[in-house]
Design a protein around this motif. Structure first.
Motif, PDB file in Angstrom:
ATOM      1  N   ARG A   2      30.847  77.997   6.544  1.00 13.97           N
ATOM      2  CA  ARG A   2      30.936  77.930   7.998  1.00 13.97           C
ATOM      3  C   ARG A   2      32.182  77.145   8.390  1.00 13.97           C
ATOM      4  N   TYR A   3      32.897  77.655   9.391  1.00 11.60           N
ATOM      5  CA  TYR A   3      34.118  77.031   9.866  1.00 11.60           C
ATOM      6  C   TYR A   3      33.931  76.637  11.326  1.00 11.60           C
ATOM      7  N   GLU A   4      34.225  75.385  11.636  1.00 15.88           N
ATOM      8  CA  GLU A   4      34.088  74.915  13.012  1.00 15.88           C
ATOM      9  C   GLU A   4      35.302  75.331  13.828  1.00 15.88           C
ATOM     10  N   LYS A   8      33.175  73.704  19.935  1.00 13.78           N
ATOM     11  CA  LYS A   8      31.827  73.909  19.394  1.00 13.78           C
ATOM     12  C   LYS A   8      31.476  75.367  19.100  1.00 13.78           C
ATOM     13  N   ILE A  10      31.344  78.333  15.985  1.00 10.26           N
ATOM     14  CA  ILE A  10      31.192  78.393  14.528  1.00 10.26           C
ATOM     15  C   ILE A  10      31.514  79.811  14.054  1.00 10.26           C
ATOM     16  N   GLU A  12      31.053  82.043  10.696  1.00  7.06           N
ATOM     17  CA  GLU A  12      30.306  82.037   9.437  1.00  7.06           C
ATOM     18  C   GLU A  12      30.763  83.179   8.546  1.00  7.06           C
ATOM     19  N   TYR A  63      29.589  82.580  16.078  1.00  2.24           N
ATOM     20  CA  TYR A  63      28.623  81.922  16.952  1.00  2.24           C
ATOM     21  C   TYR A  63      29.430  81.213  18.049  1.00  2.24           C
ATOM     22  N   ARG A  65      30.428  79.856  21.903  1.00  5.79           N
ATOM     23  CA  ARG A  65      29.758  78.929  22.805  1.00  5.79           C
ATOM     24  C   ARG A  65      28.965  79.675  23.876  1.00  5.79           C
ATOM     25  N   GLN A  80      37.551  81.156  21.410  1.00  7.89           N
ATOM     26  CA  GLN A  80      36.951  81.015  20.086  1.00  7.89           C
ATOM     27  C   GLN A  80      37.083  82.314  19.289  1.00  7.89           C
TER      28      GLN A  80
END
Length: 257
Positions: A2-4, A8, A10, A12, A63, A65, A80
């Protein structure tokens, strides 16, 4: 793995996919589950990832926000998505990167597809690095007009409908929008089929290659339309005809790149 991502999100890298495809990957696909910008549907995540892997496409799940009560998201989700595409492209630059989304996740994917070359959104990112090679949109939220999914628009831009227009994606298409695979059901009463139709019409006007499938029956949120993702209590039943979208999509992906 998983990479941030910024603010916030993610990304995956789904694990164990080599068990369903033991040859070199044809390309990569990032999946954006739906959920009205309020939550993220697991039915549109890992099951879809396995389906793409079985066709030879390395899957990732974004994933992005979603909104807390009263929160306005603005461009956070599409930023994101841009970061995710850039990260995935940097891993294996020779492979194409597709962006897939369902419902509100379709809005995230389509947003990057039409906004990647617009100034003032992506903080100096290299436009060529964040542009998806193709978009895969299942029953997507698209328009802020007559056929809008109002709750999605409110979570992006608040109650002021004038502010929604920034997120009405059919009006952001240009000749550099990447190719699109679209599917929807005509019976969808949650996100009306007109969302896909207005998008396809504008794609046609700008000569952007697209493939559009409208299935006559089926409620919103069918995902793969197979037994694994059924929700009988919501009328989401397996449908072999609708489930054919994945096979058609795989063929389209191979022809697109």
């Amino acid at each position: 793995m998983r990479y941030e991502l910024g603010e916030k999100g993610i990304l995956e890298e789904t694990e164990g996919m080599e068990t369903v495809w033991d040859r070199p990957w044809k390309g990569q696909v990032i999946i954006c589950p739906g959920g009205g910008y309020q939550w993220l549907s697991p039915r549109e995540g890992e099951p879809v990832a396995r389906a793409f892997a079985s066709l030879g496409w390395k899957p990732w799940i974004l994933y992005y926000r979603v909104a807390a009560e009263g929160e306005i998201l603005g461009t956070a989700p599409v930023r994101q998505a841009a970061e995710a595409v850039g990260l995935v492209r940097g891993r294996e630059q020779e492979l194409p990167v597709f962006l897939c989304g369902f419902s509100a996740g379709g809005h995230v994917a389509a947003s990057l597809g039409v906004l990647w070359n617009k100034p003032g959104i992506f903080d100096g990112a290299d436009p060529g690095r964040i542009r998806p090679d193709g978009l895969i949109l299942g029953y997507p939220v698209i328009t802020a007009g007559k056929w809008a999914h109002r709750k999605s628009m409110e979570r992006l831009a608040g109650k002021d409908q004038k502010a929604w227009q920034r997120f009405s994606l059919e009006n952001q298409i240009d000749r550099e929008t990447p190719p699109v695979f679209l599917w929807h059901t005509a019976a969808d009463s949650t996100v009306p089929v007109e969302n896909s139709l207005v998008f396809a019409q504008k794609l046609s006007e700008y000569k952007v290659p697209f493939e559009l499938h409208i299935y006559p029956f089926g409620v919103h949120g069918l995902s793969l339309a197979v037994k694994e993702v059924e929700e009988p209590e919501k009328g989401r039943l397996a449908d072999a005809h609708v489930a054919g979208w994945m096979r058609e999509c795989g063929e389209w992906m191979e022809k697109t790149n």
